[in-house]
Design a protein around this motif. Structure first.
Motif, PDB file in Angstrom:
ATOM      1  N   ARG A 180      21.013  -6.904  -7.773  1.00  0.00           N
ATOM      2  CA  ARG A 180      19.894  -7.487  -7.017  1.00  0.00           C
ATOM      3  C   ARG A 180      18.919  -8.186  -7.968  1.00  0.00           C
ATOM      4  NH1 ARG A 180      20.465  -7.753  -1.474  1.00  0.00           N
ATOM      5  NH2 ARG A 180      21.827  -6.055  -0.896  1.00  0.00           N
ATOM      6  N   ALA A 181      18.668  -7.549  -9.102  1.00  0.00           N
ATOM      7  CA  ALA A 181      17.787  -8.174 -10.100  1.00  0.00           C
ATOM      8  C   ALA A 181      18.410  -9.459 -10.630  1.00  0.00           C
ATOM      9  CB  ALA A 181      17.526  -7.196 -11.253  1.00  0.00           C
ATOM     10  N   PHE A 182      19.727  -9.455 -10.832  1.00  0.00           N
ATOM     11  CA  PHE A 182      20.447 -10.653 -11.275  1.00  0.00           C
ATOM     12  C   PHE A 182      20.300 -11.777 -10.255  1.00  0.00           C
ATOM     13  CE2 PHE A 182      24.272 -13.268 -11.392  1.00  0.00           C
ATOM     14  CZ  PHE A 182      24.323 -13.631 -12.733  1.00  0.00           C
ATOM     15  N   HIS A 241      17.843 -12.249  -8.064  1.00  0.00           N
ATOM     16  CA  HIS A 241      16.473 -12.783  -8.087  1.00  0.00           C
ATOM     17  C   HIS A 241      16.193 -13.593  -9.356  1.00  0.00           C
ATOM     18  CE1 HIS A 241      14.948 -11.015  -4.441  1.00  0.00           C
ATOM     19  NE2 HIS A 241      15.560  -9.874  -4.748  1.00  0.00           N
ATOM     20  N   ARG A 242      16.807 -13.186 -10.469  1.00  0.00           N
ATOM     21  CA  ARG A 242      16.545 -13.846 -11.733  1.00  0.00           C
ATOM     22  C   ARG A 242      17.306 -15.161 -11.868  1.00  0.00           C
ATOM     23  NH1 ARG A 242      16.711  -9.474 -14.512  1.00  0.00           N
ATOM     24  NH2 ARG A 242      18.956  -9.496 -14.787  1.00  0.00           N
ATOM     25  N   HIS A 243      18.564 -15.204 -11.353  1.00  0.00           N
ATOM     26  CA  HIS A 243      19.415 -16.363 -11.651  1.00  0.00           C
ATOM     27  C   HIS A 243      19.897 -17.166 -10.432  1.00  0.00           C
ATOM     28  CE1 HIS A 243      19.656 -15.137 -15.814  1.00  0.00           C
ATOM     29  NE2 HIS A 243      20.008 -13.920 -15.422  1.00  0.00           N
ATOM     30  N   SER A 246      20.993  -3.470 -10.347  1.00  0.00           N
ATOM     31  CA  SER A 246      21.074  -4.468 -11.416  1.00  0.00           C
ATOM     32  C   SER A 246      21.527  -5.815 -10.854  1.00  0.00           C
ATOM     33  CB  SER A 246      22.038  -3.994 -12.499  1.00  0.00           C
ATOM     34  OG  SER A 246      22.230  -4.977 -13.466  1.00  0.00           O
TER      35      SER A 246
END
Length: 131
Positions: free
Chosen positions: A123-125, A127-129, A121
């Protein structure tokens, strides 16, 4: 009834006020700046204070999909250490670029956020922000 106009300030008055403001600005602050109304940080947390911590994110320039997350008190010094090959985990993917870093006053919060960024989660954060 009309309101009376306030008298205009003279140039001498304005210059005197500006000089006083400059003197107040350059005057050294006393140790007891809050007049004793509130306890200082040192009174609340006696003893040595930990250094502020940064959670930083690096991307590899040789492998753009490679991301490294870490924690330090000086992110720019740490970046030079990574690029010099002093870290076993990042030496083979040099050179690195500092993408972002976040300042934390509390070491525990920095540890918790770093551990979160190392999860799926997190890592996704990133890439997203953050990238």
């Amino acid at each position: 009834a009309r309101r009376a106009k306030a008298p205009r300030a003279t140039a001498d008055f304005c210059q005197a006020k500006a000089a006083k403001a400059a003197a107040d600005f350059t005057r050294p602050k006393t140790a007891k700046s809050n007049s004793g109304l509130f306890p200082s940080r040192r009174q609340i947390f006696p003893g040595p204070h930990p250094m502020p911590q940064y959670v930083y994110i690096l991307t590899s320039l040789s492998r753009p999909n490679m991301i490294y997350t870490g924690k330090t008190s000086d992110p720019h010094r740490r970046l030079t250490e990574h690029n010099a090959g002093k870290s076993f985990h990042t030496a083979k993917h040099r050179p690195w670029k500092l993408v972002s870093y976040i300042w934390f006053e509390d070491t525990h919060q920095a540890d918790t956020f770093e551990q979160y960024l190392k999860t799926g989660s997190g890592r996704a954060f990133i890439h997203r922000h953050l990238i």
